[in-house]
Enzyme design. Structure first.
Site, PDB file in Angstrom:
ATOM      1  N   GLU A 197       0.837  -1.187   0.000  1.00  0.00           N
ATOM      2  CA  GLU A 197       0.000   0.000   0.000  1.00  0.00           C
ATOM      3  C   GLU A 197       0.884   1.255   0.000  1.00  0.00           C
ATOM      4  OE1 GLU A 197      -3.157   1.935   3.251  1.00  0.00           O
ATOM      5  OE2 GLU A 197      -1.959   0.166   3.764  1.00  0.00           O
TER       6      GLU A 197
ATOM      7  N   ASP B 155      13.534  -2.173  14.082  1.00  0.00           N
ATOM      8  CA  ASP B 155      14.493  -1.227  13.445  1.00  0.00           C
ATOM      9  C   ASP B 155      13.895   0.172  13.498  1.00  0.00           C
ATOM     10  OD1 ASP B 155      16.668  -0.199  12.113  1.00  0.00           O
ATOM     11  OD2 ASP B 155      16.157  -1.042  10.164  1.00  0.00           O
TER      12      ASP B 155
HETATM   13  P1  ADP Z   1      14.639   0.972   2.442  1.00  0.00           P
HETATM   14  O1  ADP Z   1      14.191  -0.447   2.648  1.00  0.00           O
HETATM   15  O2  ADP Z   1      15.435   1.112   1.200  1.00  0.00           O
HETATM   16  O3  ADP Z   1      15.312   1.571   3.650  1.00  0.00           O
HETATM   17  P2  ADP Z   1      12.125   2.255   3.134  1.00  0.00           P
HETATM   18  O4  ADP Z   1      11.167   1.135   3.323  1.00  0.00           O
HETATM   19  O5  ADP Z   1      12.676   2.873   4.373  1.00  0.00           O
HETATM   20  O6  ADP Z   1      13.313   1.827   2.148  1.00  0.00           O
HETATM   21  O7  ADP Z   1      11.399   3.356   2.250  1.00  0.00           O
HETATM   22  C1  ADP Z   1      12.094   4.472   1.704  1.00  0.00           C
HETATM   23  C2  ADP Z   1      11.276   5.748   1.904  1.00  0.00           C
HETATM   24  O8  ADP Z   1      10.052   5.646   1.208  1.00  0.00           O
HETATM   25  C3  ADP Z   1      10.909   5.977   3.367  1.00  0.00           C
HETATM   26  O9  ADP Z   1      11.851   6.778   4.008  1.00  0.00           O
HETATM   27  C4  ADP Z   1       9.561   6.636   3.287  1.00  0.00           C
HETATM   28  O10 ADP Z   1       9.704   8.047   3.193  1.00  0.00           O
HETATM   29  C5  ADP Z   1       8.978   6.142   1.988  1.00  0.00           C
HETATM   30  N1  ADP Z   1       8.004   5.047   2.195  1.00  0.00           N
HETATM   31  C6  ADP Z   1       8.246   3.844   2.771  1.00  0.00           C
HETATM   32  N2  ADP Z   1       7.154   3.065   2.729  1.00  0.00           N
HETATM   33  C7  ADP Z   1       6.203   3.791   2.099  1.00  0.00           C
HETATM   34  C8  ADP Z   1       4.840   3.520   1.719  1.00  0.00           C
HETATM   35  N3  ADP Z   1       4.269   2.345   1.971  1.00  0.00           N
HETATM   36  N4  ADP Z   1       4.157   4.503   1.085  1.00  0.00           N
HETATM   37  C9  ADP Z   1       4.757   5.673   0.814  1.00  0.00           C
HETATM   38  N5  ADP Z   1       6.020   5.997   1.116  1.00  0.00           N
HETATM   39  C10 ADP Z   1       6.744   5.052   1.757  1.00  0.00           C
END
Ligand code: ADP
Length: 293
Positions: A94, A197
């Site tokens: 999502e 984390d």
């Molecule tokens: P990584 O696994 O590379 O660390 P993240 O899961 O932390 O990546 O996601 C990268 C960035 O994308 C996050 O810092 C956040 O701002 C944004 N983000 C993460 N999940 C979502 C989501 N489900 N919907 C919108 N933006 C998201």
């Protein structure tokens, strides 16, 4: 990735609705993976990609998001599917726009995280291994928290550090600390579902002001390990901590355990990034051993 069709087909298969993406947008900020918003103007999906060999990492992330979502406490993105397409591993979840603000967001995060931590099971660990950053995180189930923290967390990272060439003082003082763990972990925590984390970069605020946590490294452990990490790199305000402790007070002795729990992440950072984290880890070990003299 230039051809989104294979992933679009997987999305359509998972939802049972046709999906033809018309726009894609790179979303920066991720530490490990490349992240993209895929949209047909009506449905919006957040997609992370990495090399095909890392599919298990995304499967574990999907299981973690599901486990947290099932507690019905703090908002997390609902995972949709994982797989390999076009030679790359992917996870689709999502999409939640994260630019919101809310006067009560911090307090809501504290209350709702405490509610998530009420989800407990008999053993520490989890039904599967996962990763912390890019480092493997073993989760074999164990009813004994001291042993779990010694073998699967601190000892595991110290062994990795030794293999990475960080021996000498860190290894010697680290081994001594592992022996003394029972004196530091004598508060009998319950195995709570943890995000695992929880640094500031893994929390955002949705448009309606509700806090959202993502990118987990879930396992069942002492809830204070999650709280400790919120204090390691900042990003969680006083409102968050006040609301959490009002909902579920921390046990006496938390300030010492905070150092012990954050040591795991600092040694992980040493293993991932090297450099100054070695001195920080050694100072933390010295501080903990000094408490026991
Ligand atoms: P990584 O696994 O590379 O660390 P993240 O899961 O932390 O990546 O996601 C990268 C960035 O994308 C996050 O810092 C956040 O701002 C944004 N983000 C993460 N999940 C979502 C989501 N489900 N919907 C919108 N933006 C998201």
């Amino acid at each position: 990735m230039s051809d989104w069709q294979p992933i679009a087909r997987q999305i359509a298969g998972a939802t049972g609705r046709p999906f033809t993406p018309r726009t894609t947008r790179n979303i920066g900020g991720g530490c490990i993976n490349s992240a993209t918003l895929l949209s047909d103007g009506n449905e919006h999906w957040f997609v992370k990609l990495n090399q095909a060999s890392l599919l298990a990492m995304f499967e574990a992330e999907s299981d973690g998001l599901t486990a947290m979502a099932e507690t019905g406490s703090i908002r997390v993105p609902r995972p949709l599917c994982t797989g390999v397409a076009g030679g790359q591993a992917f996870i689709v979840m999502e999409y939640i726009p994260l630019g919101g603000r809310g006067a009560r967001s911090g307090a809501l995060a504290g209350e709702r995280l405490a509610a998530m931590h009420r989800a407990t099971q008999a053993c520490f660990g989890w039904h599967r291994d996962n990763t912390i950053g890019a480092t493997p995180q073993p989760n074999p189930q164990d009813p004994n928290w001291v042993r779990f923290w010694r073998l699967q967390r601190l000892g595991f990272q110290l062994d990795l550090a030794a293999r990475n060439g960080y021996r000498g003082r860190l290894a010697e003082r680290g081994a001594l600390l592992l022996e003394r763990l029972p004196a530091l972990l004598d508060h009998a925590p319950k195995p709570s579902l943890l995000h695992g984390d929880l640094w500031g970069g893994n929390m955002g605020i949705a448009d309606d002001g509700s806090p959202v946590i993502f990118d987990p490294a879930c396992y069942f452990g002492d809830r204070e390990a999650d709280i400790a990490m919120t204090e390691l790199f900042g990003g969680f305000g006083a409102d968050f901590h006040a609301a959490y402790t009002a909902a579920w007070p921390l046990d006496a002795g938390y300030p010492t355990r905070k150092v012990l729990y954050n040591l795991y992440h600092v040694i992980n950072h040493l293993n991932l990034f090297g450099g100054g984290y070695r001195r920080q880890a050694e100072a933390m070990i010295d501080q903990l051993l000094a408490q026991l003299e």
